[in-house]
Design a protein around this motif. Structure first.
Motif, PDB file in Angstrom:
ATOM      1  N   THR A 127       0.840  -0.908   0.370  1.00 11.77           N
ATOM      2  CA  THR A 127       0.383  -0.276  -0.246  1.00 11.77           C
ATOM      3  C   THR A 127       0.996   1.277  -0.238  1.00 11.77           C
ATOM      4  N   GLY A 128       0.682   1.970  -1.024  1.00 14.37           N
ATOM      5  CA  GLY A 128       1.725   2.870  -0.957  1.00 14.37           C
ATOM      6  C   GLY A 128       0.353   4.246  -1.664  1.00 14.37           C
ATOM      7  N   ILE A 129       0.951   5.422  -2.055  1.00 15.36           N
ATOM      8  CA  ILE A 129       0.129   6.351  -2.288  1.00 15.36           C
ATOM      9  C   ILE A 129       0.106   6.515  -3.699  1.00 15.36           C
ATOM     10  N   MET A 130      -0.958   6.824  -4.424  1.00 17.81           N
ATOM     11  CA  MET A 130      -1.679   7.298  -5.865  1.00 17.81           C
ATOM     12  C   MET A 130      -1.750   8.430  -5.885  1.00 17.81           C
ATOM     13  N   TYR A 131      -1.851   9.253  -6.979  1.00 16.24           N
ATOM     14  CA  TYR A 131      -2.068  10.248  -7.869  1.00 16.24           C
ATOM     15  C   TYR A 131      -2.538  11.274  -8.642  1.00 16.24           C
ATOM     16  N   ASN A 132      -2.924  11.617  -9.082  1.00 18.10           N
ATOM     17  CA  ASN A 132      -3.772  11.913 -10.126  1.00 18.10           C
ATOM     18  C   ASN A 132      -2.783  13.122 -10.628  1.00 18.10           C
ATOM     19  N   THR A 133      -2.350  12.850 -12.323  1.00 16.57           N
ATOM     20  CA  THR A 133      -1.555  13.599 -12.586  1.00 16.57           C
ATOM     21  C   THR A 133      -1.290  15.661 -12.942  1.00 16.57           C
ATOM     22  N   LYS A 138       3.681  17.065  -6.036  1.00 19.31           N
ATOM     23  CA  LYS A 138       4.056  14.904  -6.752  1.00 19.31           C
ATOM     24  C   LYS A 138       4.115  14.128  -5.109  1.00 19.31           C
ATOM     25  N   PRO A 139       3.549  13.742  -4.513  1.00 17.61           N
ATOM     26  CA  PRO A 139       4.050  12.925  -3.285  1.00 17.61           C
ATOM     27  C   PRO A 139       5.188  12.239  -3.615  1.00 17.61           C
ATOM     28  N   THR A 140       5.909  11.817  -2.674  1.00 19.55           N
ATOM     29  CA  THR A 140       7.472  11.331  -2.157  1.00 19.55           C
ATOM     30  C   THR A 140       6.976  10.697  -1.104  1.00 19.55           C
ATOM     31  N   SER A 141       6.968  11.035   0.186  1.00 19.47           N
ATOM     32  CA  SER A 141       6.314  10.866   1.793  1.00 19.47           C
ATOM     33  C   SER A 141       5.184  10.260   1.978  1.00 19.47           C
ATOM     34  N   TRP A 142       5.034   9.512   2.940  1.00 16.27           N
ATOM     35  CA  TRP A 142       3.535   9.690   3.660  1.00 16.27           C
ATOM     36  C   TRP A 142       3.720  10.824   4.453  1.00 16.27           C
ATOM     37  N   ASN A 197     -10.560  -0.799  -1.573  1.00 12.57           N
ATOM     38  CA  ASN A 197      -8.968   0.456  -2.344  1.00 12.57           C
ATOM     39  C   ASN A 197     -10.028   1.029  -3.709  1.00 12.57           C
ATOM     40  N   GLY A 198     -11.361   0.252  -4.313  1.00 11.84           N
ATOM     41  CA  GLY A 198     -11.611   0.345  -5.482  1.00 11.84           C
ATOM     42  C   GLY A 198     -12.152   2.185  -5.694  1.00 11.84           C
ATOM     43  N   GLY A 199     -13.222   2.192  -4.109  1.00 11.11           N
ATOM     44  CA  GLY A 199     -13.400   3.689  -4.227  1.00 11.11           C
ATOM     45  C   GLY A 199     -12.230   4.418  -4.276  1.00 11.11           C
ATOM     46  N   VAL A 200     -11.356   4.769  -3.408  1.00  7.81           N
ATOM     47  CA  VAL A 200     -10.194   5.142  -3.798  1.00  7.81           C
ATOM     48  C   VAL A 200      -9.365   5.463  -4.999  1.00  7.81           C
ATOM     49  N   LEU A 201      -9.387   4.614  -5.973  1.00  2.00           N
ATOM     50  CA  LEU A 201      -8.725   4.159  -7.428  1.00  2.00           C
ATOM     51  C   LEU A 201      -9.645   5.424  -7.942  1.00  2.00           C
ATOM     52  N   LYS A 202     -11.147   4.812  -8.227  1.00  2.00           N
ATOM     53  CA  LYS A 202     -11.903   5.946  -8.546  1.00  2.00           C
ATOM     54  C   LYS A 202     -11.846   7.241  -8.235  1.00  2.00           C
ATOM     55  N   ALA A 203     -11.816   7.645  -6.634  1.00  2.00           N
ATOM     56  CA  ALA A 203     -11.716   9.133  -6.731  1.00  2.00           C
ATOM     57  C   ALA A 203     -10.903  10.015  -7.475  1.00  2.00           C
ATOM     58  N   VAL A 204      -9.270   9.462  -7.098  1.00  2.61           N
ATOM     59  CA  VAL A 204      -8.557   9.977  -7.628  1.00  2.61           C
ATOM     60  C   VAL A 204      -8.215  10.035  -8.857  1.00  2.61           C
ATOM     61  N   ALA A 205      -8.644   8.794  -9.565  1.00  2.00           N
ATOM     62  CA  ALA A 205      -8.431   8.384 -11.302  1.00  2.00           C
ATOM     63  C   ALA A 205      -9.683   9.770 -12.076  1.00  2.00           C
ATOM     64  N   SER A 206     -10.452   9.756 -11.423  1.00  2.00           N
ATOM     65  CA  SER A 206     -11.798  10.993 -11.865  1.00  2.00           C
ATOM     66  C   SER A 206     -11.191  12.411 -11.352  1.00  2.00           C
ATOM     67  N   GLY A 207     -10.293  12.025 -10.569  1.00  2.00           N
ATOM     68  CA  GLY A 207     -10.047  13.554 -10.398  1.00  2.00           C
ATOM     69  C   GLY A 207     -10.835  14.479  -8.765  1.00  2.00           C
ATOM     70  N   GLU A 208     -12.194  13.477  -8.704  1.00  2.00           N
ATOM     71  CA  GLU A 208     -12.109  13.903  -7.901  1.00  2.00           C
ATOM     72  C   GLU A 208     -11.913  14.075  -7.187  1.00  2.00           C
ATOM     73  N   LYS A 209     -10.725  13.809  -6.223  1.00  2.23           N
ATOM     74  CA  LYS A 209     -10.013  13.794  -4.674  1.00  2.23           C
ATOM     75  C   LYS A 209      -8.541  13.433  -5.811  1.00  2.23           C
ATOM     76  N   GLY A 226      -4.377   3.875 -19.864  1.00  4.99           N
ATOM     77  CA  GLY A 226      -4.366   5.229 -19.940  1.00  4.99           C
ATOM     78  C   GLY A 226      -4.438   6.042 -18.600  1.00  4.99           C
ATOM     79  N   ALA A 227      -5.371   5.696 -18.107  1.00  2.81           N
ATOM     80  CA  ALA A 227      -5.439   6.760 -16.690  1.00  2.81           C
ATOM     81  C   ALA A 227      -4.697   7.867 -16.425  1.00  2.81           C
ATOM     82  N   PRO A 228      -4.196   9.140 -16.339  1.00  2.51           N
ATOM     83  CA  PRO A 228      -4.515   9.759 -15.238  1.00  2.51           C
ATOM     84  C   PRO A 228      -3.692   9.877 -14.205  1.00  2.51           C
ATOM     85  N   VAL A 229      -2.571   8.511 -13.934  1.00  3.88           N
ATOM     86  CA  VAL A 229      -2.502   8.581 -11.865  1.00  3.88           C
ATOM     87  C   VAL A 229      -1.170   7.889 -12.431  1.00  3.88           C
ATOM     88  N   GLU A 230      -0.473   8.079 -10.781  1.00 10.99           N
ATOM     89  CA  GLU A 230       1.172   7.469 -10.500  1.00 10.99           C
ATOM     90  C   GLU A 230       1.025   6.872  -9.290  1.00 10.99           C
TER      91      GLU A 230
END
Length: 326
Positions: A127-133, A138-142, A197-209, A226-230
């Motif tokens: 478990t780590g950090i995902m972010y919308n591009t 650009k996080p590197t730390s908790w 975890n699925g809800g987190v993925l959706k929220a960040v990929a959509s730009g909601e978070k 092709g999703a805008p996530v890292e």
């Protein structure tokens, strides 16, 4: 009418149990359906003639089903393949697992299997950090998730709904400089914790978070599509569940169950795990595309016995901080 429906349902369930019991091996798993099918197909290719039946659901649901069967004196499963070692520690203590020393264990770090042979890790799901591009930071730390730049922009799963989320919270709570105070900082910074975890993925990929705490393979798979996530492996390290497998002490197919454990740990079995996008637990297997080198991933320690002992207390602590029940 209700009695008739209940009787019909019971008869159907008994019928299905009969079909499953007729198999040469029965696997209960929390793997996603496609992953479970790939695992079973690989085993059957290596062991032609072995008829395998498998049942898939979330770990809490699988355990509820299995525990009900054990209470009724008729456990159906031979193999249990689920998310975390904490559940297996409980089952080991209860005498519900069969000890088996697999010859494949020599290819694994000793920390990835039970010394007595009661269960074996099959992969690492960190478990780590995902972010919308489009995120500004650009996080590197908790610690970055508690910064003003992330205020109101962080989402994470709840330990009430996700076993991996509980393991993650317990792991970070034991890290110097983080601990439960870190979760209080996240809450004060507007982070939300709910669902899986699925809800987190959706929220960040959509730009909601902008930022999410999530298991690794989800955003790595979505980025490849092709999703805008890292996805980031924070510098402090990551928590991990290891999707271990064990043989039930009540197994009716002990020889085939041992073959299944050996297959999961084998080079071919571990290559299938890597091909599905997971970090293989076995040494010497290449990681999937999208992951850094294995020695670049710092996995934080967790004592499974302590985690089991403290599970209820830790869920309550997390829930009290975030004011949520799931």
């Amino acid at each position: 009418m209700k009695k008739l429906l209940s009787s019909f349902t019971a008869l159907v369930a008994l019928g299905l149990a009969g079909v499953v019991n007729a198999a040469d091996l029965v696997v209960y798993t929390s793997q996603p359906n496609a992953d479970a099918q790939a695992t079973i197909d690989g085993f059957k290719a290596a062991n032609p003639g072995v008829d395998v039946e498998w049942v898939r659901d979330g770990t809490p649901q699988i355990m509820a089903k299995l525990n009900a069967e054990i209470a009724a004196g008729n456990p159906v499963a031979d193999i249990l393949l689920i998310a975390d070692t904490v559940t297996f520690e409980r089952m080991k203590a209860a005498g519900q697992l069969l000890a088996y020393k697999s010859p494949e264990a020599k290819n694994f770090d000793a920390s990835l299997y039970d010394a007595d042979g009661y269960y074996y890790s099959t992969k690492l799901i960190t478990t780590g950090i995902m972010y919308n591009t489009q995120a500004a930071m650009k996080p590197t730390s908790w610690a970055d998730l508690a910064k003003p730049e992330a205020k109101g922009l962080v989402t994470m799963p709840s330990p009430v709904a996700s076993g991996a989320a509980l393991i993650h919270a317990q792991t970070l709570a034991a890290v110097d400089g983080l601990g439960w105070d870190y979760y209080k900082q996240l809450k004060d910074n507007g982070a939300v914790a709910a669902g899986g975890n699925g809800g987190v993925l959706k929220a960040v990929a959509s730009g909601e978070k902008a930022y999410g705490v999530v298991v690794d393979y989800m955003p790595i798979r979505e980025k490849a599509k092709g999703a805008p996530v890292e996805f980031v492996f924070p510098k402090e390290g990551v928590s991990a569940v290891t999707e271990p497998a064990a043989i039930l002490s009540s197994t009716k197919h002990q020889d085939n169950a041992k073959k299944f454990i050996d297959y999961l740990l084998s080079e071919n079995g571990q290559k299938i795990a890597a091909g599905l996008g997971y970090i293989p637990a076995r040494n010497g297997i290449d990681l999937p595309a999208g992951y850094p080198a294995r020695d670049k991933i710092k996995v934080l320690p967790l004592n499974a016995a302590d985690a089991l002992k403290n599970s209820e207390k830790d869920v309550k602590t997390f829930s009290d901080i975030f004011g949520t029940k799931g």
